[in-house]
Every structure is written in structure tokens, then in C-alpha cells.
Design a protein around this motif. Structure first.
Motif, PDB file in Angstrom:
ATOM      1  N   VAL A 105     -38.933  25.063 -17.172  1.00  0.00           N
ATOM      2  CA  VAL A 105     -37.721  25.324 -18.276  1.00  0.00           C
ATOM      3  C   VAL A 105     -37.314  26.741 -18.664  1.00  0.00           C
ATOM      4  N   TRP A 106     -35.839  26.920 -19.114  1.00  0.00           N
ATOM      5  CA  TRP A 106     -35.700  28.043 -19.684  1.00  0.00           C
ATOM      6  C   TRP A 106     -35.362  27.746 -21.153  1.00  0.00           C
ATOM      7  N   TRP A 108     -33.936  27.457 -25.110  1.00  0.00           N
ATOM      8  CA  TRP A 108     -32.686  28.120 -25.747  1.00  0.00           C
ATOM      9  C   TRP A 108     -32.890  29.357 -26.098  1.00  0.00           C
ATOM     10  N   LEU A 144     -27.580  24.839 -19.099  1.00  0.00           N
ATOM     11  CA  LEU A 144     -26.639  24.139 -20.390  1.00  0.00           C
ATOM     12  C   LEU A 144     -26.517  25.085 -21.241  1.00  0.00           C
ATOM     13  N   VAL A 176     -30.215  25.689 -33.014  1.00  0.00           N
ATOM     14  CA  VAL A 176     -29.701  24.761 -31.768  1.00  0.00           C
ATOM     15  C   VAL A 176     -28.843  23.426 -32.219  1.00  0.00           C
ATOM     16  N   VAL A 180     -25.038  22.912 -31.565  1.00  0.00           N
ATOM     17  CA  VAL A 180     -24.693  21.947 -30.741  1.00  0.00           C
ATOM     18  C   VAL A 180     -23.754  20.928 -31.434  1.00  0.00           C
ATOM     19  N   ILE A 185     -22.580  20.380 -25.559  1.00  0.00           N
ATOM     20  CA  ILE A 185     -23.393  21.107 -24.442  1.00  0.00           C
ATOM     21  C   ILE A 185     -22.459  20.785 -23.356  1.00  0.00           C
ATOM     22  N   GLY A 205     -29.795  27.528 -22.002  1.00  0.00           N
ATOM     23  CA  GLY A 205     -31.154  27.260 -21.642  1.00  0.00           C
ATOM     24  C   GLY A 205     -30.955  26.077 -20.238  1.00  0.00           C
ATOM     25  N   SER A 206     -32.147  25.703 -19.830  1.00  0.00           N
ATOM     26  CA  SER A 206     -32.216  24.757 -18.681  1.00  0.00           C
ATOM     27  C   SER A 206     -33.347  24.077 -18.720  1.00  0.00           C
ATOM     28  N   ALA A 207     -33.504  22.941 -18.354  1.00  0.00           N
ATOM     29  CA  ALA A 207     -34.582  22.025 -17.987  1.00  0.00           C
ATOM     30  C   ALA A 207     -35.163  22.145 -17.009  1.00  0.00           C
ATOM     31  N   GLY A 208     -36.252  21.705 -16.866  1.00  0.00           N
ATOM     32  CA  GLY A 208     -36.962  21.793 -15.530  1.00  0.00           C
ATOM     33  C   GLY A 208     -36.366  21.032 -14.326  1.00  0.00           C
TER      34      GLY A 208
ATOM     35  N   PHE B 101     -35.797  18.155 -27.664  1.00  0.00           N
ATOM     36  CA  PHE B 101     -36.337  19.359 -27.659  1.00  0.00           C
ATOM     37  C   PHE B 101     -37.741  19.374 -26.892  1.00  0.00           C
ATOM     38  N   ILE B 139     -27.914  15.160 -19.630  1.00  0.00           N
ATOM     39  CA  ILE B 139     -28.519  16.459 -19.921  1.00  0.00           C
ATOM     40  C   ILE B 139     -29.731  15.998 -20.775  1.00  0.00           C
ATOM     41  N   ALA B 207     -37.046  14.095 -15.861  1.00  0.00           N
ATOM     42  CA  ALA B 207     -37.229  15.609 -16.356  1.00  0.00           C
ATOM     43  C   ALA B 207     -37.608  15.607 -17.946  1.00  0.00           C
ATOM     44  N   GLY B 208     -37.766  16.818 -18.050  1.00  0.00           N
ATOM     45  CA  GLY B 208     -37.852  17.034 -19.915  1.00  0.00           C
ATOM     46  C   GLY B 208     -36.758  16.945 -20.454  1.00  0.00           C
ATOM     47  N   ASN B 209     -36.751  16.821 -21.696  1.00  0.00           N
ATOM     48  CA  ASN B 209     -35.383  16.963 -22.704  1.00  0.00           C
ATOM     49  C   ASN B 209     -35.500  18.024 -23.636  1.00  0.00           C
ATOM     50  N   ILE B 210     -34.612  18.941 -23.443  1.00  0.00           N
ATOM     51  CA  ILE B 210     -34.790  20.340 -24.228  1.00  0.00           C
ATOM     52  C   ILE B 210     -33.573  20.411 -25.056  1.00  0.00           C
ATOM     53  N   PRO B 212     -30.985  18.536 -28.418  1.00  0.00           N
ATOM     54  CA  PRO B 212     -31.088  17.989 -29.787  1.00  0.00           C
ATOM     55  C   PRO B 212     -30.854  16.700 -29.375  1.00  0.00           C
ATOM     56  N   TYR B 213     -30.436  15.902 -28.267  1.00  0.00           N
ATOM     57  CA  TYR B 213     -30.174  14.442 -28.392  1.00  0.00           C
ATOM     58  C   TYR B 213     -31.537  13.860 -27.978  1.00  0.00           C
TER      59      TYR B 213
END
Lengths: 266, 266
Positions: A105-106, A108, A144, A176, A180, A185, A205-208, B101, B139, B207-210, B212-213
Motif C-alpha cells: 500500500v501507499w 493517502w 486512487l 480523507v 472523498v 475517488i 494513495g494505492s492499495a496493495g 481504511f 476500489i 486486496a486490502g481496503n484503503i 473510506p467505503y
């Protein structure tokens, strides 16, 4: 490569602009091969995920000919000169891997948050440009973006030195969520060779990436020459000190190098 | 709710089937409210991410009336009875949070791998059903499925007890790469109330969820009664021991409960 007034207005309003397939298959193939060669090197500019997979390679334009040509490419330099109304130098240059299966991940953040706090950059008059080396899909960790969040200015941030191997000034969840709720997004996707530009204050940011599809992206940060950094604290391969304006190369320079490699291989 | 022969053929070939908006807004609102109440409880059935956010709540159909009705809902039970040609019992029931997140990854796996190794389930004659409580978007950590991978049978797996808080028999990258090269990856998305069915041997992950949803999903695992588990090792709230066939409730039972709550609130 010239941006239309409509594209510039769109950028100013939304904070980002996507230019599909700005580089062709031959140019991209060359850059991908060179990126892999760089990732295989053990050098201080190449940073890795906690598991050892490549995460980012800095300053490749200073030690690799193909990336030198990309870093001075008129298709990237000219549009940003037009937007800022002055000449540019390279503030940062990196090749982010987001490797298959392991890309992390990166969180936000706004890039200008780091440029200001860590590098002493006076204004957010620097542009992020990402050049897709692989197809960016919804499922392999696309960037994202929160549209219009650049209008919020420079937001309060916390120095995250734990989540991943790369220290970053990140935003809190409440901020965030609020941005949003206003802008939504977007996750721009597209074929290799596509180029995404976004404002230094645009929240992203970006997820994994858990898929078998790598998602390599080259990031250029082009800074207006007058906006050179005043109080750098990071190594010069991360925040460059060469403030001389970039002289664009010929539009076909990268393509000719790619053809040369191909001809040599045949 | 009856599946057509075309839908059944499609399921057998691809290993998954998506039924949009099988539950209406009132039914979903009730389930969401009840899910949050369960997540707020400290009880052994509620597991958390490493940072404390809820990850999954097991066996809610045994201690919550709304989820009891969902677990015996004819819109879910009847189609699976039709596919397996016999009656069903509940092998596992859980509400996965994939919280905004903080929702973490689920590594690539086949569920039957765990049912066989940990629970002693004889055959992959159990169906996974996921009921979307939130909109599932590209996303916010959608389930990623590898179509047709269920045809590969029960694959070799490794017990991953480190990546997340939930131990899982996961597949190696070479196997996933090979199966994805054949079948690709799909990420079914849709509005709350949608239902995704997939085969016990279908390779999947998320994948993970970064964002706000939040992305809450209820998972039912409906097992054919004849395929009851022989050698359970996991707690009974994870792998149930009540093998009595499920008696479906009335189709409007959940809707009537939702209307009752709404009327009481007005």
C-alpha cells in the motif's frame, strides 16, 4: 504534444489529467527491460519492500540512458511548461514497482506535503507525471485519486514511518473521508504508455497488489525552476539539487533507441 | 428464486454466479444495523484485524434473529439445493467487514482446502454464498475470483498463520499465475443486496481496503447434508456440528422484520 485549453481547464478544476498511450509499444518495451535491469542491481537508489521485492528505484535518469531520454521527453516537458508558464527541472524521478503478489500500500497523502516539509519547496508548483509501463487495471493496485482535493491546499499530515518501507507524510482518515465525500475517488486505468498528470496537492494513495500482474509506473516530479527547493534534508538522489532547466530531447529519441536495441537483437 | 438451466450451466463452467440485488434496501438496512451491533460486541465469535478493527464475526445466525432469517432464506437455500440435488446445512456463517481504511488482504486460496484439511469435509459439495451489505466497488477490496479454477480440483496449499489475523491454507504464486493465465481474474461488483455464489474450489482472494467505503459481506457456506464434516478441529462456531437440514423461512420473513423495526422507529 500540446494540451488544449479544455484539457488545461480540466486539470485546474479536477487536479488530474490522463493522456492515453502517449508512448508506443516499442518505447515502453525498452523502458520495461531497462527497469528490470535496474531493479536487479543492489544500489542505494533501489528501495525494497519488507520482503525484498523492489518497491522503487530513484534517479534512474541519472544513470540509465533510456530513462535519461524519458526524463527530458518533450511529450512530458512541454505540457507542464505550458501549465506553469516557465521552464522546469527534475525534482524527483522514480520507478515504482507495485510488484505482482507483493506490492504494498501507499497511504493517502499529498506529495507537496513531503516536498514542503522535507525539501523546503516554496509552492506546490511542481507536477507529478506517471508513465505506465504495465497495463494499469482496477485490480492491480491502480493509483486512487481524490478529484478536486488539490483545492483544499496543504493539509495537516503525520509522518508515517511504520506502514511500509518508505516514510511518508500521510493524512488522517477524517480528512480523507471529508474530501472523498466531496470529490469521490477515481482510479485511472489504461494500457502501457499512458500518462497521468496530477497536482502536487492532489490527495492520492494505492492499495496493495495481490495479482500476478505487475504494475510498474515511472514518476517524474517536474518543478518550476523558480520554485527550487530551499532546505533539502533528503539524499540528493531523492530530492535533486540540479536546478538547471531541462533541455527537451527530440520527440523520437526514445523510439530510435528502442529501434536500435531491436535491430541489434535481430 | 429459481436458477435457470443457463445459470446452472454457467456456474458449472465458470465456477461462480452473480445475482444482482437479490435483497432489497429495507432488508439490507436491517442487516447492516445488526452487523454493526455485533461488531461492537466483545465475544469469541468476533475476530479483529491486528489494529483492532473488526475483521469477521462468526455464527451470527445462532445469536441474532435477522441473521437467523438470512441463514435460512429461501432465495439462498433453494438455488443451492437445486445445484446439489439435496438438502443443506450451515457449515460456516460469517460477516466479513473489510473495514474502511483498515481492511486487510485475504491471500489467494480455495475454501475447500481448509474445509478438507481442518474440518474433514469429504467432497467440495459445499457452496459459498456472499451477500453484499455495502456496494462492492473495484476500489474497496472486492473479491477477486479466478474463473474456471474450480476445475483444477483441490490444489496443494500452505498454512499461512502470519499474513493476517486469520489462519488460511493459501496457494503459491506459481499456481495462481498459471490459473490466472488460463482464466483471468474477475471482480464482481454491485449494489448492496447482490449475491455472489462460488464453488468451494474456486481460487479467490481480496486486496486490502484503503478507501473510506466499508465493504461488509455476509458469507454463508451451505454444505450438502450427506457431505457433513467427519473430523472437525476448529471451534464449533467456525465449523458447525449441527447437520440438520435447514428449513427455509418465508420469503418475506426478513422484509417483515425490517418493516417492523422501521415502524417502531417512526
Amino acid at each position: 504534444m500540446h494540451l488544449s485549453q479544455e484539457q488545461i481547464d480540466d486539470f485546474n478544476e479536477q487536479g488530474w489529467l490522463f493522456l492515453p498511450e502517449l508512448f508506443d509499444a516499442g518505447e515502453v518495451a525498452l523502458l520495461k527491460r531497462e527497469a528490470e535491469a535496474i531493479y536487479a542491481q543492489q544500489r542505494p537508489e533501489v528501495w525494497r519492500e519488507k520482503n525484498g521485492a523492489p518497491r522503487t528505484a530513484f534517479a534512474a535518469h541519472t544513470y540509465n540512458e533510456a530513462f535519461r531520454l524519458l526524463g527530458a521527453h518533450p511529450r512530458l516537458i512541454r505540457p507542464v511548461e505550458r501549465i506553469f508558464g516557465e521552464r522546469l527541472y527534475m525534482h524527483q524521478f522514480k520507478i515504482n514497482a507495485k510488484a505482482a503478489f507483493t506490492g504494498e500500500v501507499w497511504q493517502w497523502h499529498q506529495d507537496y506535503g513531503t516536498w514542503k516539509r522535507d525539501d523546503g519547496m516554496p509552492e506546490p508548483k511542481a507536477m507529478n507525471i506517471s508513465v505506465f509501463l504495465d497495463e494499469v487495471m482496477p485490480i492491480n493496485g491502480p493509483l486512487l485519486l481524490v478529484p478536486r482535493s488539490h483545492l483544499a491546499g496543504d493539509l495537516e499530515a503525520t509522518h508515517d514511518v511504520e506502514t511500509t518501507s518508505y516514510p511518508l507524510w500521510t493524512l488522517d482518515n477524517e480528512t480523507v473521508t471529508r474530501l472523498v465525500a466531496q470529490g469521490g475517488i477515481v482510479a485511472p486505468t489504461g494500457k502501457p504508455g499512458g500518462v497521468l498528470m496530477f497536482h502536487g496537492n492532489l490527495v492520492h494513495g494505492s492499495a496493495g497488489n495481490i495479482t500476478p500482474y505487475p504494475r510498474r509506473i515511472v514518476y517524474l516530479t517536474l518543478n518550476a525552476v523558480s520554485n527550487f527547493i530551499r532546505t533539502p534534508t533528503r539524499p540528493s538522489f531523492i530530492a535533486h539539487r540540479d536546478f538547471a532547466p531541462i533541455e527537451p530531447v527530440a520527440d523520437d529519441a526514445l523510439g530510435r533507441m528502442a529501434q536500435g536495441f531491436q535491430a541489434a537483437a535481430e
